[in-house]
Design a protein around this motif. Structure first.
Motif, PDB file in Angstrom:
ATOM      1  N   ASP A  11       0.835  -1.197   0.000  1.00 19.82           N
ATOM      2  CA  ASP A  11       0.000   0.000   0.000  1.00 19.82           C
ATOM      3  C   ASP A  11       0.869   1.246   0.000  1.00 19.82           C
ATOM      4  O   ASP A  11       0.502   2.268  -0.600  1.00 19.82           O
ATOM      5  CB  ASP A  11      -0.925  -0.006   1.216  1.00 19.82           C
ATOM      6  CG  ASP A  11      -2.041   1.014   1.097  1.00 19.82           C
ATOM      7  OD1 ASP A  11      -2.738   1.028   0.057  1.00 19.82           O
ATOM      8  OD2 ASP A  11      -2.197   1.824   2.027  1.00 19.82           O
ATOM      9  N   ARG A  14       1.706   1.877  -3.559  1.00 21.27           N
ATOM     10  CA  ARG A  14       0.573   2.495  -4.252  1.00 21.27           C
ATOM     11  C   ARG A  14       0.553   4.003  -3.999  1.00 21.27           C
ATOM     12  O   ARG A  14       0.415   4.805  -4.932  1.00 21.27           O
ATOM     13  CB  ARG A  14      -0.739   1.860  -3.781  1.00 21.27           C
ATOM     14  CG  ARG A  14      -1.989   2.497  -4.400  1.00 21.27           C
ATOM     15  CD  ARG A  14      -3.252   1.989  -3.729  1.00 21.27           C
ATOM     16  NE  ARG A  14      -3.313   2.340  -2.328  1.00 21.27           N
ATOM     17  CZ  ARG A  14      -3.696   3.535  -1.864  1.00 21.27           C
ATOM     18  NH1 ARG A  14      -4.046   4.491  -2.702  1.00 21.27           N
ATOM     19  NH2 ARG A  14      -3.724   3.760  -0.566  1.00 21.27           N
ATOM     20  N   ARG A  15       0.723   4.393  -2.745  1.00 20.39           N
ATOM     21  CA  ARG A  15       0.725   5.824  -2.413  1.00 20.39           C
ATOM     22  C   ARG A  15       1.908   6.525  -3.060  1.00 20.39           C
ATOM     23  O   ARG A  15       1.796   7.664  -3.534  1.00 20.39           O
ATOM     24  CB  ARG A  15       0.743   6.013  -0.894  1.00 20.39           C
ATOM     25  CG  ARG A  15      -0.545   5.551  -0.203  1.00 20.39           C
ATOM     26  CD  ARG A  15      -0.570   6.039   1.255  1.00 20.39           C
ATOM     27  NE  ARG A  15       0.541   5.507   2.031  1.00 20.39           N
ATOM     28  CZ  ARG A  15       0.501   4.374   2.724  1.00 20.39           C
ATOM     29  NH1 ARG A  15      -0.599   3.633   2.716  1.00 20.39           N
ATOM     30  NH2 ARG A  15       1.550   3.974   3.422  1.00 20.39           N
ATOM     31  N   ILE A  18       1.200   7.199  -6.785  1.00 19.71           N
ATOM     32  CA  ILE A  18       0.241   8.290  -6.987  1.00 19.71           C
ATOM     33  C   ILE A  18       0.928   9.635  -6.733  1.00 19.71           C
ATOM     34  O   ILE A  18       0.760  10.594  -7.505  1.00 19.71           O
ATOM     35  CB  ILE A  18      -0.984   8.097  -6.073  1.00 19.71           C
ATOM     36  CG1 ILE A  18      -1.778   6.868  -6.528  1.00 19.71           C
ATOM     37  CG2 ILE A  18      -1.867   9.343  -6.074  1.00 19.71           C
ATOM     38  CD1 ILE A  18      -2.888   6.455  -5.579  1.00 19.71           C
ATOM     39  N   VAL A  47      -0.944   1.390 -10.887  1.00 23.61           N
ATOM     40  CA  VAL A  47      -2.110   1.672 -10.037  1.00 23.61           C
ATOM     41  C   VAL A  47      -3.041   2.718 -10.635  1.00 23.61           C
ATOM     42  O   VAL A  47      -3.979   3.165  -9.982  1.00 23.61           O
ATOM     43  CB  VAL A  47      -1.663   2.098  -8.620  1.00 23.61           C
ATOM     44  CG1 VAL A  47      -0.802   1.020  -7.985  1.00 23.61           C
ATOM     45  CG2 VAL A  47      -0.923   3.434  -8.661  1.00 23.61           C
ATOM     46  N   ALA A  49      -2.299   5.838 -11.695  1.00 24.33           N
ATOM     47  CA  ALA A  49      -2.023   7.228 -11.337  1.00 24.33           C
ATOM     48  C   ALA A  49      -1.877   8.128 -12.555  1.00 24.33           C
ATOM     49  O   ALA A  49      -2.380   9.260 -12.570  1.00 24.33           O
ATOM     50  CB  ALA A  49      -0.752   7.295 -10.485  1.00 24.33           C
ATOM     51  N   HIS A  52      -5.262   8.747 -14.418  1.00 25.00           N
ATOM     52  CA  HIS A  52      -6.057   9.757 -13.722  1.00 25.00           C
ATOM     53  C   HIS A  52      -5.668  11.156 -14.184  1.00 25.00           C
ATOM     54  O   HIS A  52      -6.542  12.006 -14.447  1.00 25.00           O
ATOM     55  CB  HIS A  52      -5.847   9.604 -12.215  1.00 25.00           C
ATOM     56  CG  HIS A  52      -6.668  10.532 -11.385  1.00 25.00           C
ATOM     57  ND1 HIS A  52      -6.183  11.748 -10.940  1.00 25.00           N
ATOM     58  CD2 HIS A  52      -7.937  10.436 -10.913  1.00 25.00           C
ATOM     59  CE1 HIS A  52      -7.118  12.354 -10.229  1.00 25.00           C
ATOM     60  NE2 HIS A  52      -8.190  11.587 -10.203  1.00 25.00           N
ATOM     61  N   ALA A  75      -5.471  -2.258  -7.190  1.00 24.25           N
ATOM     62  CA  ALA A  75      -5.312  -0.910  -6.640  1.00 24.25           C
ATOM     63  C   ALA A  75      -5.839   0.135  -7.617  1.00 24.25           C
ATOM     64  O   ALA A  75      -6.469   1.119  -7.210  1.00 24.25           O
ATOM     65  CB  ALA A  75      -3.843  -0.655  -6.322  1.00 24.25           C
ATOM     66  N   ALA A  76      -5.602  -0.072  -8.916  1.00 22.65           N
ATOM     67  CA  ALA A  76      -6.064   0.882  -9.928  1.00 22.65           C
ATOM     68  C   ALA A  76      -7.590   0.941  -9.962  1.00 22.65           C
ATOM     69  O   ALA A  76      -8.182   2.019 -10.090  1.00 22.65           O
ATOM     70  CB  ALA A  76      -5.520   0.491 -11.297  1.00 22.65           C
ATOM     71  N   TRP A  79      -8.711   3.057  -7.136  1.00 21.83           N
ATOM     72  CA  TRP A  79      -8.374   4.475  -7.336  1.00 21.83           C
ATOM     73  C   TRP A  79      -9.250   5.114  -8.405  1.00 21.83           C
ATOM     74  O   TRP A  79      -9.614   6.288  -8.315  1.00 21.83           O
ATOM     75  CB  TRP A  79      -6.896   4.563  -7.715  1.00 21.83           C
ATOM     76  CG  TRP A  79      -6.375   5.925  -8.058  1.00 21.83           C
ATOM     77  CD1 TRP A  79      -5.857   6.330  -9.246  1.00 21.83           C
ATOM     78  CD2 TRP A  79      -6.292   7.065  -7.200  1.00 21.83           C
ATOM     79  NE1 TRP A  79      -5.459   7.633  -9.201  1.00 21.83           N
ATOM     80  CE2 TRP A  79      -5.711   8.115  -7.949  1.00 21.83           C
ATOM     81  CE3 TRP A  79      -6.651   7.309  -5.878  1.00 21.83           C
ATOM     82  CZ2 TRP A  79      -5.493   9.386  -7.420  1.00 21.83           C
ATOM     83  CZ3 TRP A  79      -6.429   8.588  -5.345  1.00 21.83           C
ATOM     84  CH2 TRP A  79      -5.857   9.593  -6.111  1.00 21.83           C
TER      85      TRP A  79
END
Length: 291
Positions: A11, A14-15, A18, A47, A49, A52, A75-76, A79
């Motif tokens: 996780d 993932r952060r 992003i 993920v 990012a 987006h 995860a994607a 998000w």
């Protein structure tokens, strides 16, 4: 590749991805014009990012993201849950599950450093992109990373990071410097090749402390696999942290990290000269022949 992805699938990763997309949005997207396109495929979307951010810049695009990792895609999907124009697909970048000439733009962002055959991925992107479309590759060249004056503890960790990525993961941390060579060998027409300043202490548009924190998190993200496979030690990890703490409080220490953006497309068929039938080559004059 997914098993040995040097950054892992936590996780925290993932952060980090992003936050990285936001931090590097200018070097990644500055100068790109999506206005004439209807569809875009990002290969290695992780993920989600970057997708987006692309959607924010070009809401008219139908977006598709492909990744090999089920964990990344999970995860994607979280998000991008409310983003109906973004389609996520699991698949191998070396053999894309899309028909020929089916998208306007094919894109990779920080992907090719992780794959075992970058040429195969670029070949596949050229296959699925329309003749009127383009392939946009934004990739690292880790030779560009450095501090002035040099910071031995950071350099030692970076060298180990790159060896781990290449030897365990099967990637190429220096792929940015080879993009043109690969694309031209595949018969692609190169439209543009530009260096991108990913991180630079001379960049006044971003806070120095934020850029250093990004670099520190990038290097530390490889720690678990580097330690597990013997590429680094706990002592090296401690020295890395100490070195970054020193650089943070000494503003005279410079740093830089760069990448390469290559834009290419399928080679366009040559139009025959006026008066010559289609498919026929006009005669050429031999060098040094009389006029």
């Amino acid at each position: 590749m997914t098993e040995y992805y040097i950054h892992g699938f936590s996780d925290a990763e993932r952060r980090r991805l992003i936050a990285q997309a936001r931090m590097l949005s200018t070097p990644v997207f500055d100068g790109l014009d999506f206005s004439g396109a209807d569809s875009l495929l990002e290969v290695g979307c992780a993920v989600g990012a970057e997708l987006h951010l692309i959607e924010q810049r070009a809401p008219q695009l139908a977006l598709t993201g492909l990744d090999l990792s089920a964990l990344h895609l999970q995860a994607a999907r979280g998000w991008l849950a409310r983003h109906e124009r973004i389609n996520l697909v699991q698949g191998d970048a070396h053999s894309l599950p899309f028909p020929d000439d089916s998208v306007d733009i094919g894109m990779t962002i920080w992907l090719l450093e992780h794959v075992h055959d970058a040429a195969a991925v670029i070949r596949e992107l050229l296959r699925v992109v329309k003749p009127t479309g383009s392939v946009i590759l934004t990739e690292v060249d880790n030779r560009s990373f450095g501090f002035d004056p040099p910071q031995p503890a950071i350099s030692a960790w970076w060298d180990a990071f790159n060896r781990c990525q290449a030897e365990i993961g099967g990637g190429d941390p220096y792929i940015g410097g080879r993009l043109r060579q690969i694309a031209e060998a595949l018969g692609a027409e190169v439209l543009a090749e530009t260096p991108r300043a990913v991180i630079s202490s001379s960049d006044s548009s971003r806070h120095r402390a934020d850029q250093l924190q990004y670099l520190r998190e990038l290097l530390e993200s490889g720690a678990e696999r580097m330690l597990a496979h013997g590429y680094a030690s706990v002592e090296m990890q401690r020295a890395l942290a100490t070195a970054f703490d020193k650089v943070r409080v000494q503003p005279t220490i410079a740093f830089h990290y760069g990448a390469v953006r290559l834009i290419c497309r399928k080679t366009q068929p040559k139009e025959p000269r006026a008066g010559w039938p289609p498919g026929a080559d006009a005669p050429t004059r031999a060098l040094n022949s009389p006029s």
